[in-house]
Design an enzyme around this catalytic site. Structure first.
Site, PDB file in Angstrom:
ATOM      1  N   ASN A   1       1.093  -0.858  -0.148  1.00 13.43           N
ATOM      2  CA  ASN A   1      -0.167   0.039   0.147  1.00 13.43           C
ATOM      3  C   ASN A   1       0.943   1.484   0.011  1.00 13.43           C
ATOM      4  O   ASN A   1       2.181   1.254   1.172  1.00 13.43           O
ATOM      5  CB  ASN A   1      -0.796  -0.671   1.474  1.00 13.43           C
ATOM      6  CG  ASN A   1      -1.693   1.664   1.239  1.00 13.43           C
ATOM      7  OD1 ASN A   1      -1.578   1.969   0.711  1.00 13.43           O
ATOM      8  ND2 ASN A   1      -2.523   1.480   2.594  1.00 13.43           N
TER       9      ASN A   1
ATOM     10  N   LYS B   1       0.228   4.481  -0.229  1.00  9.36           N
ATOM     11  CA  LYS B   1      -0.933   5.530   0.093  1.00  9.36           C
ATOM     12  C   LYS B   1      -0.063   6.702  -0.596  1.00  9.36           C
ATOM     13  O   LYS B   1      -0.737   6.242  -2.016  1.00  9.36           O
ATOM     14  CB  LYS B   1      -0.240   5.772   1.904  1.00  9.36           C
ATOM     15  CG  LYS B   1      -0.015   4.508   2.415  1.00  9.36           C
ATOM     16  CD  LYS B   1      -0.078   4.999   4.007  1.00  9.36           C
ATOM     17  CE  LYS B   1       0.571   3.229   4.764  1.00  9.36           C
ATOM     18  NZ  LYS B   1       0.010   3.538   5.808  1.00  9.36           N
TER      19      LYS B   1
ATOM     20  N   HIS C   1      -9.542   0.503   4.696  1.00 13.22           N
ATOM     21  CA  HIS C   1      -8.300   1.387   5.621  1.00 13.22           C
ATOM     22  C   HIS C   1      -8.360   1.833   6.641  1.00 13.22           C
ATOM     23  O   HIS C   1      -9.265   3.254   6.548  1.00 13.22           O
ATOM     24  CB  HIS C   1      -7.452   1.864   4.039  1.00 13.22           C
ATOM     25  CG  HIS C   1      -5.919   1.198   4.797  1.00 13.22           C
ATOM     26  ND1 HIS C   1      -5.208   2.462   5.947  1.00 13.22           N
ATOM     27  CD2 HIS C   1      -4.597   0.799   4.853  1.00 13.22           C
ATOM     28  CE1 HIS C   1      -4.209   1.974   6.267  1.00 13.22           C
ATOM     29  NE2 HIS C   1      -3.767   1.580   5.731  1.00 13.22           N
TER      30      HIS C   1
ATOM     31  N   GLU D   1      -6.799   4.550   7.648  1.00 14.44           N
ATOM     32  CA  GLU D   1      -6.886   5.615   7.519  1.00 14.44           C
ATOM     33  C   GLU D   1      -8.090   6.650   6.525  1.00 14.44           C
ATOM     34  O   GLU D   1      -8.712   7.513   6.765  1.00 14.44           O
ATOM     35  CB  GLU D   1      -5.556   5.792   6.151  1.00 14.44           C
ATOM     36  CG  GLU D   1      -3.825   5.958   7.328  1.00 14.44           C
ATOM     37  CD  GLU D   1      -3.220   4.602   6.325  1.00 14.44           C
ATOM     38  OE1 GLU D   1      -2.978   5.496   5.247  1.00 14.44           O
ATOM     39  OE2 GLU D   1      -2.360   4.811   7.086  1.00 14.44           O
TER      40      GLU D   1
ATOM     41  N   GLU E   1      -5.683  -5.449  10.305  1.00  9.83           N
ATOM     42  CA  GLU E   1      -4.965  -4.218  10.694  1.00  9.83           C
ATOM     43  C   GLU E   1      -5.027  -3.973  11.981  1.00  9.83           C
ATOM     44  O   GLU E   1      -5.887  -3.081  11.958  1.00  9.83           O
ATOM     45  CB  GLU E   1      -4.354  -3.508   9.490  1.00  9.83           C
ATOM     46  CG  GLU E   1      -3.920  -3.828   8.293  1.00  9.83           C
ATOM     47  CD  GLU E   1      -3.717  -3.117   6.945  1.00  9.83           C
ATOM     48  OE1 GLU E   1      -2.083  -3.015   6.494  1.00  9.83           O
ATOM     49  OE2 GLU E   1      -4.265  -2.069   6.725  1.00  9.83           O
TER      50      GLU E   1
ATOM     51  N   GLY F   1       2.102   1.712  10.369  1.00  7.68           N
ATOM     52  CA  GLY F   1       2.975   3.300  10.723  1.00  7.68           C
ATOM     53  C   GLY F   1       3.700   3.505  11.494  1.00  7.68           C
ATOM     54  O   GLY F   1       4.728   4.240  12.093  1.00  7.68           O
TER      55      GLY F   1
ATOM     56  N   SER G   1       3.538  -2.182  10.232  1.00  9.15           N
ATOM     57  CA  SER G   1       4.754  -2.170  10.396  1.00  9.15           C
ATOM     58  C   SER G   1       5.601  -3.527  10.099  1.00  9.15           C
ATOM     59  O   SER G   1       5.926  -4.703  10.257  1.00  9.15           O
ATOM     60  CB  SER G   1       5.154  -2.263  11.837  1.00  9.15           C
ATOM     61  OG  SER G   1       4.371  -0.487  12.418  1.00  9.15           O
TER      62      SER G   1
HETATM   63  C1  PEP Z   1      -0.938  -0.120   5.834  1.00  8.48           C
HETATM   64  O1  PEP Z   1      -0.170   1.207   5.319  1.00  8.48           O
HETATM   65  O2  PEP Z   1      -1.955  -0.785   5.189  1.00  8.48           O
HETATM   66  C2  PEP Z   1       0.433  -0.081   6.645  1.00  8.48           C
HETATM   67  C3  PEP Z   1       0.143  -1.498   7.440  1.00  8.48           C
HETATM   68  O3  PEP Z   1       1.336   0.501   7.044  1.00  8.48           O
HETATM   69  P1  PEP Z   1       2.775  -0.130   7.489  1.00  8.48           P
HETATM   70  O4  PEP Z   1       3.293  -1.785   7.328  1.00  8.48           O
HETATM   71  O5  PEP Z   1       3.770   1.190   7.214  1.00  8.48           O
HETATM   72  O6  PEP Z   1       2.054  -0.572   8.778  1.00  8.48           O
END
Ligand code: PEP
Length: 247
Positions: A10, A12, A94, A96, A164, A170, A210
């Site tokens: 992703n 983003k 997501h 976000e 997630e 992040g 992460s």
């Molecule tokens: C994501 O944006 O779906 C995500 C898991 O980000 P990160 O791997 O940076 O934590």
């Protein structure tokens, strides 16, 4: 039938054409485990550019789309538009989108239903906040988010669920393999109990939060983790190691 490991990146709201060339280059160099399905989630404006430049063995996802086919919805894109540029996946729900843009369980479910009806495949994201986890509400939250989707769709064939935990996205704080496995197992059981056993057995559940080259192998070894959704690390060459986590 086994569940094919599926790793999504992703991006983003990151990247420009020059950085995309670097990502395309390390993905082309790989080598990528042919047993793993790979999907990269690209900003809408670059979907066409990335589709033209990436080999066909790597699928592409939009990071959002709206719940109807066309009309007066300034700034939105539709599943038909996404398909028109040769892209056949979309990431929906997501955290976000939920947290920053206020998307509700219901809107996300409507978007998922419309995307599937339009012929897109969907990565449907769910996950609890730190506050919810600390209040012991993890299962309640992920079941509620999943139920909202189940109210609007009948066929889960073209859906991958991405669990997630919001506190892991992040932040550099990964769920431990045991924490992740516990939620994945509970989700699979939820599908058995509330949809049917065949969906419970076959649905692929990615872990996201992460994930790095350093922690991916232990996570990938968990029986109910069927892949990853990767943010930050999907912009870097270590994404290749994450794709190959099962090797
Ligand atoms: C994501 O944006 O779906 C995500 C898991 O980000 P990160 O791997 O940076 O934590």
């Amino acid at each position: 039938m086994g569940r094919k490991f599926v790793v999504g990146g992703n991006w983003k709201m990151n990247g420009n054409k020059s950085q995309i060339c670097d990502i395309v280059s390390f993905l082309k160099t790989g080598p990528l485990n042919p047993e793993t399905e790979v999907i990269v989630g690209v900003p809408a404006i670059f979907l066409d550019y990335v589709r033209v430049n990436l080999p066909e063995n790597i699928a592409i996802a939009a990071q959002n789309c709206y719940k109807v086919a066309k009309g007066a919805f300034t700034g939105e894109i539709s599943p038909d538009m996404i398909k028109d540029v040769g892209v056949n996946w979309v990431i929906l729900g997501h955290s976000e989108r939920r947290q920053i843009f206020g998307e509700t369980d219901e809107l996300i479910a409507e978007k998922i239903a419309h995307a599937l009806e339009s012929g897109l495949k969907v990565i449907a994201c769910i996950g609890e906040t730190l506050q919810e986890r600390e209040a012991g509400k993890t299962e309640e939250v992920v079941f509620r988010q999943t139920q909202a989707i189940a109210c609007k769709i009948k066929d889960w064939t073209n859906v991958v669920v991405a669990y997630e935990p919001v506190w892991a996205i992040g932040t550099g704080k990964t769920a431990s393999p045991q924490q992740a496995q516990e939620v994945h197992r509970a989700l699979r059981q939820w599908f058995c109990d509330h949809v049917n056993a065949s969906v419970g057995e076959s649905i692929r559940i990615q872990y996201g939060g992460s994930v790095t080259a350093a922690n991916c192998k232990e996570l990938a070894a968990q029986p109910d983790i069927d892949g990853f959704l990767v943010g930050g690390a999907s912009l870097k060459p270590e994404f290749v190691n994450i794709i190959n986590a099962k090797q």
